[in-house]
Motif scaffolding. Structure first.
Motif, PDB file in Angstrom:
ATOM      1  N   VAL A  22     -16.766 -18.010  50.436  1.00  0.00           N
ATOM      2  CA  VAL A  22     -18.178 -18.376  50.493  1.00  0.00           C
ATOM      3  C   VAL A  22     -19.049 -17.334  49.801  1.00  0.00           C
ATOM      4  CG1 VAL A  22     -20.112 -18.873  52.033  1.00  0.00           C
ATOM      5  CG2 VAL A  22     -17.817 -19.662  52.622  1.00  0.00           C
ATOM      6  N   GLN A  23     -18.889 -16.084  50.150  1.00  0.00           N
ATOM      7  CA  GLN A  23     -19.753 -15.037  49.613  1.00  0.00           C
ATOM      8  C   GLN A  23     -19.307 -14.660  48.200  1.00  0.00           C
ATOM      9  OE1 GLN A  23     -19.468 -11.243  51.495  1.00  0.00           O
ATOM     10  NE2 GLN A  23     -21.510 -10.640  50.897  1.00  0.00           N
ATOM     11  N   GLN A  24     -20.213 -14.700  47.253  1.00  0.00           N
ATOM     12  CA  GLN A  24     -19.922 -14.303  45.882  1.00  0.00           C
ATOM     13  C   GLN A  24     -20.217 -12.811  45.721  1.00  0.00           C
ATOM     14  OE1 GLN A  24     -18.535 -16.270  43.618  1.00  0.00           O
ATOM     15  NE2 GLN A  24     -18.482 -17.873  45.180  1.00  0.00           N
ATOM     16  N   PRO A  25     -19.256 -12.031  45.248  1.00  0.00           N
ATOM     17  CA  PRO A  25     -19.486 -10.589  45.117  1.00  0.00           C
ATOM     18  C   PRO A  25     -20.461 -10.292  43.983  1.00  0.00           C
ATOM     19  CG  PRO A  25     -17.366 -11.185  44.202  1.00  0.00           C
ATOM     20  CD  PRO A  25     -17.925 -12.419  44.835  1.00  0.00           C
ATOM     21  N   SER A  26     -21.237  -9.251  44.160  1.00  0.00           N
ATOM     22  CA  SER A  26     -22.163  -8.829  43.111  1.00  0.00           C
ATOM     23  C   SER A  26     -21.464  -7.813  42.224  1.00  0.00           C
ATOM     24  CB  SER A  26     -23.416  -8.213  43.732  1.00  0.00           C
ATOM     25  OG  SER A  26     -23.065  -7.085  44.496  1.00  0.00           O
ATOM     26  N   ALA A  27     -21.787  -7.852  40.939  1.00  0.00           N
ATOM     27  CA  ALA A  27     -21.155  -6.950  39.975  1.00  0.00           C
ATOM     28  C   ALA A  27     -21.805  -5.574  40.060  1.00  0.00           C
ATOM     29  CB  ALA A  27     -21.277  -7.509  38.570  1.00  0.00           C
ATOM     30  N   THR A  28     -21.010  -4.563  40.329  1.00  0.00           N
ATOM     31  CA  THR A  28     -21.523  -3.199  40.373  1.00  0.00           C
ATOM     32  C   THR A  28     -21.504  -2.617  38.964  1.00  0.00           C
ATOM     33  OG1 THR A  28     -19.327  -2.312  40.808  1.00  0.00           O
ATOM     34  CG2 THR A  28     -20.680  -2.873  42.728  1.00  0.00           C
TER      35      THR A  28
END
Length: 59
Positions: A22-28
């Motif tokens: 469900v949760q889309q990771p954010s690009a660091t």
């Protein structure tokens, strides 16, 4: 006690499913840099110019 353990297992499975699907990771910044390095072509340097000459001869 078995009900509490089963409840914790189900809660853990729900939390894992949420973070995986469900949760889309954010690009660091480090991830973005690594992706850019994979996409960008590498520069080629001829290392044969830096090899010392052979000593002796092959017979």
């Amino acid at each position: 006690m078995p009900y509490m353990f089963g409840g914790l297992v189900i809660l853990n499975a729900i939390a894992l499913g949420y973070y995986l699907f469900v949760q889309q990771p954010s690009a660091t910044q480090s991830l973005q840099t690594a992706q850019d390095e994979l996409i960008r072509p590498l520069t080629f340097t001829n290392s044969a110019e830096h090899i010392p000459p052979l000593i002796g001869s092959k017979n």
